[in-house]
Design an enzyme around this catalytic site. Structure first.
Site, PDB file in Angstrom:
ATOM      1  N   ARG A  49      -6.720 -30.874  33.904  1.00 31.29           N
ATOM      2  CA  ARG A  49      -5.372 -30.667  34.449  1.00 31.29           C
ATOM      3  C   ARG A  49      -4.538 -31.939  34.296  1.00 31.29           C
ATOM      4  NH1 ARG A  49      -5.146 -26.431  33.191  1.00 31.29           N
ATOM      5  NH2 ARG A  49      -7.187 -26.871  32.334  1.00 31.29           N
ATOM      6  N   ASP A  89      -4.403 -12.622  26.822  1.00 35.36           N
ATOM      7  CA  ASP A  89      -4.547 -14.024  27.205  1.00 35.36           C
ATOM      8  C   ASP A  89      -5.723 -14.180  28.176  1.00 35.36           C
ATOM      9  OD1 ASP A  89      -3.935 -16.708  27.380  1.00 35.36           O
ATOM     10  OD2 ASP A  89      -2.306 -16.445  28.823  1.00 35.36           O
ATOM     11  N   GLU A  90      -6.298 -15.382  28.215  1.00 40.52           N
ATOM     12  CA  GLU A  90      -7.403 -15.702  29.138  1.00 40.52           C
ATOM     13  C   GLU A  90      -8.510 -14.644  29.072  1.00 40.52           C
ATOM     14  OE1 GLU A  90      -7.484 -18.518  30.400  1.00 40.52           O
ATOM     15  OE2 GLU A  90      -5.513 -19.205  31.045  1.00 40.52           O
TER      16      GLU A  90
END
Length: 647
Positions: A590, A226-227
């Site tokens: 966000r 991930d990431e």
């Protein structure tokens, strides 16, 4: 049935099985959902759960992934076999994976399984000691700078021997190499690894021991990262070594959210994935499920100006939504007052405080915001104060570590006089130098009592539940009496170590020694976003970096001034300018419903009044997406009735 609710691209990623896979997942595009369903699909296709590895960056992300996968497996009626703990997919952080491999190979490495993991403060203390042992003056050579250089080298997969060779006769690198030698001696002496060692030493083990490498390559045949845009050189090597045999590697990430180059993250890892793994399949997840069309359009208009990126265009089927509001304050007080008043207005309209986030580029900006929020009795919580960094918590855990590893000098120094038991620095120095016979009888008895306490703790720990052992430490060490009968601040500290007992009950079902190892490991590896403190229903205040991976209904992005955001110290290099834009992109995405942008024309920075121009990022956003006219004047907003409490 298990593919229900996936869009076309997500489905393609889930059904892909063999060979390398690159998933470029835009903000809010459901990457966690995609990975979880992919793991489920592999298991349904006949892959043993224990053959699957998924690696994340934070404990919080790993926990969320585990819960998603467990729910999918539990609720899938077609899976007709029970999955034991030994058959579960391995879902963990990079550092946790490193700890596991090092512990499992402790004998090969001639180390103890109970090695101590140095946090930043431990490392800094050891570097200061290493500077002195190298006969250098700590005031002449800044310990933090030397520690940062060593950390960066380890992150680049460069061990001491290579660094020393590259340093040649260069003056300062030779200084660093000398201190680094002493630092490694201290680590060895205290049976410790620092955070960077957990990865570098694991990589070196895998590179140097073919048997160990083959074991883990065959243990995890399907690997997910991930990431991936946030991986550095040593993490890239780690992953590459594990995946090399079977080549079943799936990486997920978004170059547009690469904001950690200052920590060593190398975006080339994701940009060049298809070069590194020939025949790789690439899938774009561009549909955003989080934000309004307006927010997504604003984010796209900002990020498209970056050149160093993979082309993608985020879109959403969500509602158009409100325009982004822009507020101009004469100074930081006025800006903070606007944020507080508008937040209060939102809460009064029915918005939960926890659904509001106030983001800033630099930590110093939180002071004035906290001051105004306090004065208006608006509930807030600052993200970033870590439970395991609290002194009283670290003291309690240090007793546990020292009981199993009495040669751990840093922990011994930390607790030998906690609470005060009349053992001073001179005594400590004589113990460290092996000159205990020079101590008087009274002090010798105090040292003997301390060692007896450690033996009692060790004896208790090998047979009792870990929560009982923590209670024992708190009582027998004298911490309970010292804090229980102290000031208001002491009582708060006592509440914190009682909370540690509560946390420890999570490990009570394990064998005592395993529980201790896991608790100490988790305590060492917790990150800022893994804050243990109970989350209140309060507005979140945090840096943009800390907000990565989170989402809120309403987001304030403050301090949008030239020199602050984008940050002036990063304006010289094109690459860094792009990272600042990526950071703003992260901040925008966000938000689910509404974004408020604000800036101040003057701001007090380090005691001087600075005159500011608005950030170029505001100008990057199309005017049709901004609504300046809709903002009310702060003075008129101040007439809003105060909200006394928020339950």
């Amino acid at each position: 049935m298990h593919l229900k609710g996936l869009n076309t691209q997500q489905r393609e990623a889930v059904l892909h099985k063999e060979g390398p896979l690159l998933i470029i997942a835009g903000a809010g595009a459901g990457k966690t959902k995609t990975i979880a369903h992919r793991i489920l699909n592999l298991i349904k296709s006949g892959i043993r759960p224990s053959d699957i590895l998924a690696v994340t960056f934070t404990n919080k992300a790993a926990k969320e992934m585990k819960e998603r996968v467990k729910d999918l497996l539990d609720n899938d009626k077609e899976i007709n076999f029970p999955i034991s703990i030994n058959e579960e997919p391995r879902i963990c952080t990079f550092h946790s994976l490193g700890v596991r491999i090092l512990k499992e190979n402790a004998r090969r490495l001639n180390i103890t399984r109970h090695f101590h993991i140095f946090d930043r403060n431990d490392s800094l203390r050891a570097i200061k000691e290493a500077i002195k042992k190298s006969n250098f003056e700590p005031k002449q050579y800044e310990p933090r700078i030397i520690l940062n250089i060593i950390s960066k080298q380890k992150g680049e997969a460069i061990p001491l021997k290579i660094y020393e060779k590259n340093a040649g006769n260069s003056y300062f690198p030779k200084i660093v190499a000398t201190v680094w030698h002493k630092y490694e001696e201290i680590l060895k002496e205290e049976k410790a690894y620092d955070f960077d060692d957990l990865l570098l030493n694991t990589v070196m083990l895998l590179e140097q021991d073919k048997t160990v490498l083959e074991h883990y390559q065959n243990l995890w045949k399907y690997i997910h990262i991930d990431e991936y845009q946030d991986t550095n050189k040593v993490q890239y090597k780690f992953v590459n070594l594990l995946a090399r045999e079977h080549n079943n590697i799936c990486v997920v990430g978004d170059g547009d959210q690469n904001v950690y180059s200052w920590r060593g993250a190398d975006m080339r890892n994701i940009l060049d994935f298809e070069k590194h793994y020939s025949g790789a399949t690439a899938i774009l997840l561009e549909e955003n499920y989080r934000s309004t069309k307006t927010i997504i359009q604003a984010a796209n208009s900002v990020i498209v100006k970056n050149k160093n990126r993979k082309e993608k265009n985020l879109f959403t089927k969500n509602a158009e939504g409100e325009k982004l509001s822009v507020y101009f304050g004469h100074n930081e007080d006025e800006e903070a007052r606007f944020v507080a008043l508008k937040s209060r207005e939102l809460i009064k309209s029915g918005v939960e405080p926890r659904e509001i986030a106030v983001l800033y580029r630099a930590n110093f900006q939180s002071r004035i915001l906290e001051e105004i929020f306090l004065s208006m009795n608006i509930p807030y919580q600052v993200l970033g104060i870590r439970f395991f960094e609290r002194k009283e918590v670290k003291d309690t855990l240090a007793f546990l570590r020292t009981a199993f590893n009495p040669k751990n000098i840093s922990d011994t120094k930390r607790i030998i006089n906690i609470p005060p038991r009349g053992i001073g620095k001179v005594t400590l120095l004589k113990i460290a130098e092996g000159k205990e016979d020079e101590l008087n009888d009274r002090v010798k008895q105090k040292v003997a009592d301390f060692r007896l306490l450690l033996k009692k703790i060790a004896k208790m720990a090998i047979s009792a539940k870990i929560s009982e052992t923590i209670k024992f430490i708190i009582k027998e060490s004298g911490l309970e009496n010292a804090l229980k009968n102290g000031s208001e601040e002491d009582l708060e500290k006592f509440e914190n170590i009682k909370e540690l007992v509560t946390l420890a009950t999570r490990y009570d079902s394990m064998l005592p020694q395993d529980g201790i190892e896991k608790l100490l490991e988790d305590a060492a590896l917790f990150s800022d976003q893994d804050e243990l403190k109970e989350e209140k229903n309060a507005i979140r205040l945090m840096t943009v970096h800390a907000s990565k991976g989170l989402e809120f209904e309403y987001v304030f992005i403050t301090g949008l001034e030239d020199g602050l955001f984008p940050h002036s110290s990063l304006s010289n290099e094109k690459k860094d300018e792009e990272e600042e834009r990526r950071l703003f992109y992260v901040a925008l995405t966000r938000a689910k419903k509404k974004v408020f942008l604000s800036y101040a024309s003057t701001r007090m920075v380090f005691g001087s009044q600075i005159v500011n121009l608005p950030s170029e990022f505001i100008l990057d956003i199309d005017n049709c997406l901004l609504d300046e006219a809709a903002l009310e004047d702060v003075s008129s907003m101040a007439k809003i009735e105060p909200v006394v409490s928020f339950e």
